[in-house]
Design an enzyme around this catalytic site. Sequence first.
Site, PDB file in Angstrom:
ATOM      1  N   ASP A  79       0.818  -1.215   0.000  1.00 23.11           N
ATOM      2  CA  ASP A  79       0.000   0.000   0.000  1.00 23.11           C
ATOM      3  C   ASP A  79       0.853   1.266   0.000  1.00 23.11           C
ATOM      4  OD1 ASP A  79       0.922  -0.344   2.611  1.00 23.11           O
ATOM      5  OD2 ASP A  79      -1.040  -0.871   3.410  1.00 23.11           O
ATOM      6  N   HIS A  84      -7.310  -4.883  10.142  1.00 29.00           N
ATOM      7  CA  HIS A  84      -7.084  -4.669   8.700  1.00 29.00           C
ATOM      8  C   HIS A  84      -5.761  -5.293   8.262  1.00 29.00           C
ATOM      9  CE1 HIS A  84      -5.036  -0.531   9.556  1.00 29.00           C
ATOM     10  NE2 HIS A  84      -4.098  -1.312   9.090  1.00 29.00           N
ATOM     11  N   ASN A 132      -7.640  -2.869  14.216  1.00 26.39           N
ATOM     12  CA  ASN A 132      -9.017  -3.268  13.909  1.00 26.39           C
ATOM     13  C   ASN A 132      -9.076  -4.492  12.991  1.00 26.39           C
ATOM     14  OD1 ASN A 132      -8.220  -2.236  11.474  1.00 26.39           O
ATOM     15  ND2 ASN A 132      -9.621  -0.494  11.459  1.00 26.39           N
ATOM     16  N   GLU A 168      -9.895  -2.011   5.331  1.00 25.21           N
ATOM     17  CA  GLU A 168     -10.550  -1.774   6.612  1.00 25.21           C
ATOM     18  C   GLU A 168     -11.750  -2.712   6.791  1.00 25.21           C
ATOM     19  OE1 GLU A 168      -8.938  -0.110   8.629  1.00 25.21           O
ATOM     20  OE2 GLU A 168      -8.480   1.955   8.064  1.00 25.21           O
TER      21      GLU A 168
HETATM   22  C1  GLP Z   1      -0.746   0.129   8.630  1.00 23.31           C
HETATM   23  C2  GLP Z   1      -0.407  -0.490   7.261  1.00 23.31           C
HETATM   24  C3  GLP Z   1      -0.477  -1.971   7.321  1.00 23.31           C
HETATM   25  C4  GLP Z   1       0.180  -2.392   8.603  1.00 23.31           C
HETATM   26  C5  GLP Z   1      -0.709  -2.032   9.765  1.00 23.31           C
HETATM   27  C6  GLP Z   1      -0.040  -2.137  11.107  1.00 23.31           C
HETATM   28  O1  GLP Z   1      -1.696   1.118   8.585  1.00 23.31           O
HETATM   29  N1  GLP Z   1      -1.199  -0.070   6.159  1.00 23.31           N
HETATM   30  O2  GLP Z   1       0.143  -2.521   6.177  1.00 23.31           O
HETATM   31  O3  GLP Z   1       0.365  -3.762   8.633  1.00 23.31           O
HETATM   32  O4  GLP Z   1      -1.290  -0.777   9.564  1.00 23.31           O
HETATM   33  O5  GLP Z   1       0.835  -1.094  11.324  1.00 23.31           O
HETATM   34  P1  GLP Z   1       1.960  -1.130  12.437  1.00 23.31           P
HETATM   35  O6  GLP Z   1       2.910  -2.181  12.052  1.00 23.31           O
HETATM   36  O7  GLP Z   1       2.559   0.243  12.417  1.00 23.31           O
HETATM   37  O8  GLP Z   1       1.269  -1.434  13.712  1.00 23.31           O
END
Ligand code: GLP
Length: 243
Positions: free
Chosen positions: A67, A139, A137, A144
């Site tokens: 992403d 995702h 959440n 989402e």
């Molecule tokens: C982000 C990214 C995801 C990631 C997730 C967890 O928003 N888009 O690809 O896996 O949320 O993020 P983090 O590793 O900072 O907790």
Amino acid sequence: MNIYNLKDKSTASIYTAIALLKTIKNNPQAILGLATGSTMVELYPQFTDLLRANQVDVSGVHTFNLDEYVGLEATHPQSYYTYMHERLFNQYEGWQESNIHIPNGKSDEAVDEGARYEQLLHEMGRPDIQILGIGENGHIGFNEPGTSFESTTSIVDLTPSTLHANSIHFEHADDVPKQAVSMGLSSIMRAERIILLAFGEKKIDAIRRLATGEISEELPASILHRHSNVEVIVDDVIFKALH
Ligand code: GLP
């Protein structure tokens, strides 16, 4: 789906770095699906270390990131383009910029960036391995809760929960982009093998819900129960909370 407690982020990152290394050694033209976020910050230095130690030729490897924020220039300090280049691609000789694929968050409005990226993914074949984090959440990518399991790469709206979680990386909470280009859930499922990493208190709830085995679009990560080669790697904090 098996859940493994590798006890801490460091061990889990080494395990995942070895998995990536082996994927490339087995197939020098491998396609790697990569992720960003705080979860991955130890993975890329460990991976780079192993690439150096084994003098691996990565020139034939293609990478696809999950992403990118909409509206950020690639060179913006918080773009995932910058994240990946600073932590991985600029750290080791041989990564070919033309083989590095990250959605373009600043694409021309006339271009359907989601469709372009999805088409590229299909042209290249199935990723050999996909690394995933998970949102609080549930995702994966930026898909989402409520996202269709059939979704392909597209521009998606971020929920307040995600905007809040990601605001720690920006100077002001308002600076967090409200949209992202994200690989869809069906795009993620095309990978041959999936490793999902989750560490710390904030992810307990998401992993607890995932561990029930219930499959629901309200928990995007639960689509992974339909994949035959998924490992969920957690730390002691999460594992102990679940048992
Ligand atoms: C982000 C990214 C995801 C990631 C997730 C967890 O928003 N888009 O690809 O896996 O949320 O993020 P983090 O590793 O900072 O907790």
